[in-house]
Design a protein around this motif. Structure first.
Motif, PDB file in Angstrom:
ATOM      1  N   CYS A 281       2.550  -2.860   7.090  1.00  0.00           N
ATOM      2  CA  CYS A 281       1.507  -2.541   8.068  1.00  0.00           C
ATOM      3  C   CYS A 281       2.198  -1.888   9.263  1.00  0.00           C
ATOM      4  O   CYS A 281       3.210  -2.405   9.753  1.00  0.00           O
ATOM      5  CB  CYS A 281       0.761  -3.792   8.525  1.00  0.00           C
ATOM      6  N   VAL A 293      -3.874  -2.221   8.661  1.00  0.00           N
ATOM      7  CA  VAL A 293      -4.219  -1.820   7.295  1.00  0.00           C
ATOM      8  C   VAL A 293      -2.974  -1.906   6.419  1.00  0.00           C
ATOM      9  O   VAL A 293      -1.971  -1.235   6.693  1.00  0.00           O
ATOM     10  CB  VAL A 293      -4.779  -0.379   7.255  1.00  0.00           C
ATOM     11  N   LYS A 295      -0.468  -1.108   3.452  1.00  0.00           N
ATOM     12  CA  LYS A 295      -0.202   0.071   2.628  1.00  0.00           C
ATOM     13  C   LYS A 295       0.951  -0.204   1.672  1.00  0.00           C
ATOM     14  O   LYS A 295       1.887  -0.928   2.007  1.00  0.00           O
ATOM     15  CB  LYS A 295       0.140   1.275   3.510  1.00  0.00           C
ATOM     16  N   ARG A 307      -4.002  -1.606  -6.900  1.00  0.00           N
ATOM     17  CA  ARG A 307      -4.999  -1.791  -5.839  1.00  0.00           C
ATOM     18  C   ARG A 307      -4.581  -2.966  -4.955  1.00  0.00           C
ATOM     19  O   ARG A 307      -4.253  -4.049  -5.460  1.00  0.00           O
ATOM     20  CB  ARG A 307      -6.383  -2.074  -6.432  1.00  0.00           C
ATOM     21  N   GLN A 310      -6.760  -6.865  -0.320  1.00  0.00           N
ATOM     22  CA  GLN A 310      -7.178  -7.105   1.064  1.00  0.00           C
ATOM     23  C   GLN A 310      -6.981  -5.820   1.865  1.00  0.00           C
ATOM     24  O   GLN A 310      -5.900  -5.222   1.828  1.00  0.00           O
ATOM     25  CB  GLN A 310      -6.366  -8.230   1.716  1.00  0.00           C
ATOM     26  N   GLN A 311      -8.012  -5.392   2.578  1.00  0.00           N
ATOM     27  CA  GLN A 311      -7.963  -4.131   3.296  1.00  0.00           C
ATOM     28  C   GLN A 311      -7.652  -4.278   4.786  1.00  0.00           C
ATOM     29  O   GLN A 311      -7.360  -3.292   5.456  1.00  0.00           O
ATOM     30  CB  GLN A 311      -9.294  -3.398   3.138  1.00  0.00           C
ATOM     31  N   LYS A 312      -7.697  -5.528   5.323  1.00  0.00           N
ATOM     32  CA  LYS A 312      -7.418  -5.725   6.747  1.00  0.00           C
ATOM     33  C   LYS A 312      -6.549  -6.961   6.950  1.00  0.00           C
ATOM     34  O   LYS A 312      -6.753  -7.981   6.287  1.00  0.00           O
ATOM     35  CB  LYS A 312      -8.710  -5.875   7.547  1.00  0.00           C
TER      36      LYS A 312
END
Length: 319
Positions: A281, A293, A295, A307, A310-312
Motif C-alpha cells: 500500500c 488501496v 496492490k 484477485r 480486500q479493496q481497502k
C-alpha cells in the motif's frame, strides 16, 4: 487395277517383305545411333535466372536476359536440348559486381558457375555477350510482430499457463521504405476454439492479402502450440507492506493481511506459497483519505487470474 492391289497385298504378307522391313529398321536405328554418337558444335540461346539476390535488391530490368553459348557435345545432348532447354542460374552473390544502380555479370567472374551447370562431356567454346547488365532498386527490410487473432475458450476447470504467441513471433517484410513505415503488425487468420480440454497445435496462415503488392515475405504461415491442463483455485493470506511512510510518522492499519485468490495447474498447486506474493500500500496515494488501496507487487510466473479480495485498508496515524 484389282490385280495390282492383290499383288501389293501379297508382297506385304510374304516373309520376304517382313525380313526386308526388319533389316530396314535395324539399319535406320544404327544410322541414327551413329549420328547421335558423333560430336557436333553449335550455338544455343539460354535464358538466365538470377539466384542469391540480396534481400535489399530488386532487379528492375536486364539489358539482355539470354546468353548465346557455343557448345561442343554429342548428338544425344543436342537431342535433349531440342526437347527441353534449361534456364541457367546466375549467382548474384559471387558472380556480379555493382556500379551505381547496376549489377554487372561478366564471363570472367561467372564462367565457373555456368560451366558447372553443363554435363562433363559438354565443352563450352564461347559465351556471348561477355557481360550482362541488371538494373536494380533498393528495398528496406523491417521486422514486425505477428499478432494472434484468436478467441480460445477453455472448458470449465481447464486453462493454460502458456503465453499465447506464435512461432515465429515476428515476420520479415521487404519493400519500399515509404510503404514499410505504414505497417506495424501482421495478423494471423482468425482462430476460434471452444470447450478446450487438450493441448492445441495449429498451423495458421498469415493475413498477407492486405499488404501492399510491393511488399514481399517468405513466411506464409506460423505455428501455435498451447499446453492445456486441469486448473484449480487457491486462496492465500498475504501480509501487507506500507511504503513511503514519512519519517517520524507512525501508522496503524487494519487488516494486517489480505486474502488473495489465484488459479494454477494441479501440477503446480502445492508449490505456490504466500511468500511468492507481495502486497503493498502506498502512503503517498492516501491523499487525506483514511484508507489505502492494496496492490500486487510480486507474483510467481505459474499462476493466473489473481484477485486481491480486500479493496481497502483502514489506517490511522499514531504519534
Amino acid at each position: 487395277m484389282q490385280k495390282l492391289k492383290l499383288k501389293i497385298l501379297g508382297l506385304f504378307k510374304s516373309k520376304k517383305i517382313n525380313i526386308f522391313l526388319l533389316f530396314f529398321v535395324l539399319a535406320f536405328s544404327i544410322l541414327v545411333l551413329t549420328k547421335l554418337s558423333k560430336v557436333y558444335t553449335a550455338t544455343l540461346a539460354f535464358k538466365v535466372k538470377p539466384k542469391e539476390v540480396s534481400d535489399t535488391h530488386v532487379i528492375v530490368k536486364a539489358n539482355n536476359p539470354e546468353l548465346d553459348i557455343t557448345i561442343q557435345t554429342t548428338g544425344f545432348n543436342w537431342l535433349r536440348y531440342a526437347i527441353k532447354r534449361p534456364q541457367l542460374d546466375i549467382n548474384f552473390k559471387t558472380d556480379v559486381s555493382k556500379k551505381d544502380s547496376t549489377l554487372i555479370w561478366s564471363v570472367s567472374k561467372g564462367f565457373s558457375n555456368i560451366n558447372k551447370q553443363f554435363d562433363k562431356e559438354e565443352k563450352i567454346i564461347s559465351i556471348n555477350p561477355d557481360t550482362l547488365l541488371f538494373r536494380f532498386d533498393v528495398n528496406d527490410v523491417k521486422y514486425v510482430p505477428i499478432i494472434l487473432d484468436s478467441k480460445i475458450q477453455y472448458a470449465k476447470g481447464y486453462n493454460t499457463l502458456d503465453t499465447l504467441k506464435t512461432v515465429p513471433d515476428s515476420v520479415k517484410l521487404i519493400g519500399p521504405s515509404s510503404v514499410l513505415k505504414t505497417i506495424s503488425k501482421v495478423k494471423t487468420q482468425y482462430l476460434e476454439l471452444k470447450e478446450v480440454k487438450s493441448n492445441v497445435n495449429k498451423t495458421l496462415l498469415l493475413q498477407l492479402d492486405s499488404l501492399n503488392n510491393n511488399i514481399k515475405t517468405n513466411l506464409k504461415h506460423v505455428n501455435l502450440s498451447v499446453n492445456v491442463s486441469k486448473f484449480s483455485e487457491g486462496i492465500l493470506d498475504i501480509p501487507i507492506n506500507i511504503i513511503n511512510i514519512p519519517e517520524g510518522v507512525k501508522v496503524n492499519y487494519f487488516p494486517k493481511q489480505v486474502s488473495l485468490s489465484f488459479t494454477t495447474s494441479l501440477e503446480n498447486f502445492n508449490a505456490i506459497k504466500a511468500e511468492d506474493f507481495k502486497i503493498i500500500c502506498d502512503y503517498n496515494e492516501a491523499s487525506g483519505s483514511s484508507a489505502l488501496v492494496p496492490k500486487l507487487a510480486k507474483q510467481p510466473k505459474n499462476v493466473k487470474n489473481i484477485r486481491v479480495l480486500q479493496q481497502k485498508i483502514e489506517f490511522i496515524i499514531t504519534e
